[in-house]
Design a protein around this motif. Structure first.
Motif, short mmCIF file in Angstrom:
data_model
loop_
_atom_site.label_atom_id
_atom_site.label_comp_id
_atom_site.label_asym_id
_atom_site.label_seq_id
_atom_site.Cartn_x
_atom_site.Cartn_y
_atom_site.Cartn_z
N GLY A 48 0.82 -1.20 0.00
CA GLY A 48 0.00 0.00 0.00
C GLY A 48 0.85 1.25 0.00
N THR A 49 0.73 2.06 1.02
CA THR A 49 1.48 3.32 1.11
C THR A 49 2.66 3.23 2.08
N GLU A 50 3.09 1.99 2.40
CA GLU A 50 4.18 1.84 3.35
C GLU A 50 5.25 0.89 2.85
N MET A 51 6.50 1.20 3.22
CA MET A 51 7.59 0.25 3.09
C MET A 51 7.63 -0.55 4.40
N VAL A 52 7.48 -1.85 4.29
CA VAL A 52 7.45 -2.71 5.48
C VAL A 52 8.73 -3.54 5.49
N ALA A 53 9.59 -3.29 6.47
CA ALA A 53 10.83 -4.05 6.59
C ALA A 53 10.52 -5.47 7.06
N ALA A 54 11.49 -6.37 6.91
CA ALA A 54 11.28 -7.76 7.33
C ALA A 54 11.02 -7.87 8.82
N ASN A 55 11.46 -6.90 9.61
CA ASN A 55 11.21 -6.93 11.05
C ASN A 55 9.86 -6.30 11.42
N THR A 56 9.04 -5.99 10.41
CA THR A 56 7.67 -5.43 10.50
C THR A 56 7.63 -3.94 10.81
N ASP A 57 8.77 -3.28 10.99
CA ASP A 57 8.77 -1.83 11.14
C ASP A 57 8.35 -1.20 9.81
N THR A 58 7.78 0.00 9.87
CA THR A 58 7.25 0.61 8.65
C THR A 58 7.73 2.05 8.48
N MET A 59 7.80 2.45 7.20
CA MET A 59 8.08 3.84 6.84
C MET A 59 7.17 4.18 5.67
#
Length: 241
Positions: free
Chosen positions: A71-82
């Motif tokens: 969607g509108t987020e970059m989701v890292a493998a550790n589930t943190d988002t930007m």
């Protein structure tokens, strides 16, 4: 194997072959069935050791963790988002040496060389590699950001990339988590590209568990407005533990 066992094996194979002649089954089936119905003697003591045969298939390597653009987020493998920079940016491959990262791309100069090559901006969000020393102190954050930034510049450009004078450092706080930002200018001398420099921006954010998130942006000199957009998106990073 003793002679009695050999006789039994031959007898079993004859029976199986006779059955196959009648039913027309494949040769591969012969050996499967022979193994299933024929007793095999174990080697007795004192015999030469059985030769080890290397398997034809080797265990596959454990895949590296990957982030995703959802969607509108970059989701890292550790589930943190930007959050992504804007809808004009599209999904891209990892290009900054981070772990479990997601990446987005914005085209600035389309087909700059007439060979379907584009020049553009990149933003990456992921985790600090484990082989970069890290401590949650002001000095530790600065050192980690410097190493992550150096690797990103080499990965995006080459080891011969020229960093121009004027690199800046500043401390950050993202959702109560301390961080460090570096901004550097990289000289551009690419035939067909109307750019003299790009801005590489690095932010390292402590996660509170001995690890850190990293965002890297590479912004073409002709599009400086994206630098403030990146800073705002970094301020919206969410750490999920």
């Amino acid at each position: 194997m003793d002679s009695g066992a050999k006789a039994r094996l031959i007898g079993a194979l004859v029976l199986v072959l006779a059955a196959l002649a009648t039913t027309g089954l494949s040769v591969g089936w012969i050996w499967n069935k022979a193994d299933a119905v024929t007793p095999v003697s174990l080697p007795s003591a004192g015999q030469a050791p059985i030769e080890t045969i290397s398997p034809s298939l080797k265990p596959s390597k454990t895949p590296e963790p990957e982030g995703k653009v959802i969607g509108t987020e970059m989701v890292a493998a550790n589930t943190d988002t930007m959050p992504i920079m804007s809808a004009a940016w599209t999904n891209y491959y990892e290009q900054a040496g981070l772990v479990g990262s997601a990446s987005i791309w914005f085209t600035v100069h389309k087909n700059y060389d007439g060979k379907k090559h584009d020049w553009g901006n990149v933003t990456v969000f992921g985790q600090l590699p484990a082989d970069i020393p890290y401590t949650n102190t002001a000095a530790g954050l600065r050192a980690a950001a410097s190493e992550a930034g150096a690797r990103a510049i080499v990965d995006i450009y080459t080891k011969d990339a020229k960093v121009l004078p004027g690199t800046t450092h500043k401390t950050l706080s993202v959702g109560g988590h301390p961080g460090h930002e570096i901004v550097a200018q990289v000289a551009i001398n690419q035939p067909g590209v109307k750019e003299t420099s790009s801005t590489v921006m690095i932010a390292v954010i402590d996660r509170g568990n001995g690890t850190a998130d990293v965002s890297v942006a590479d912004i073409a000199g002709s599009t400086p407005a994206w630098k403030d957009v990146w800073r705002y998106k970094v301020s919206q990073i969410k750490i999920n533990q």
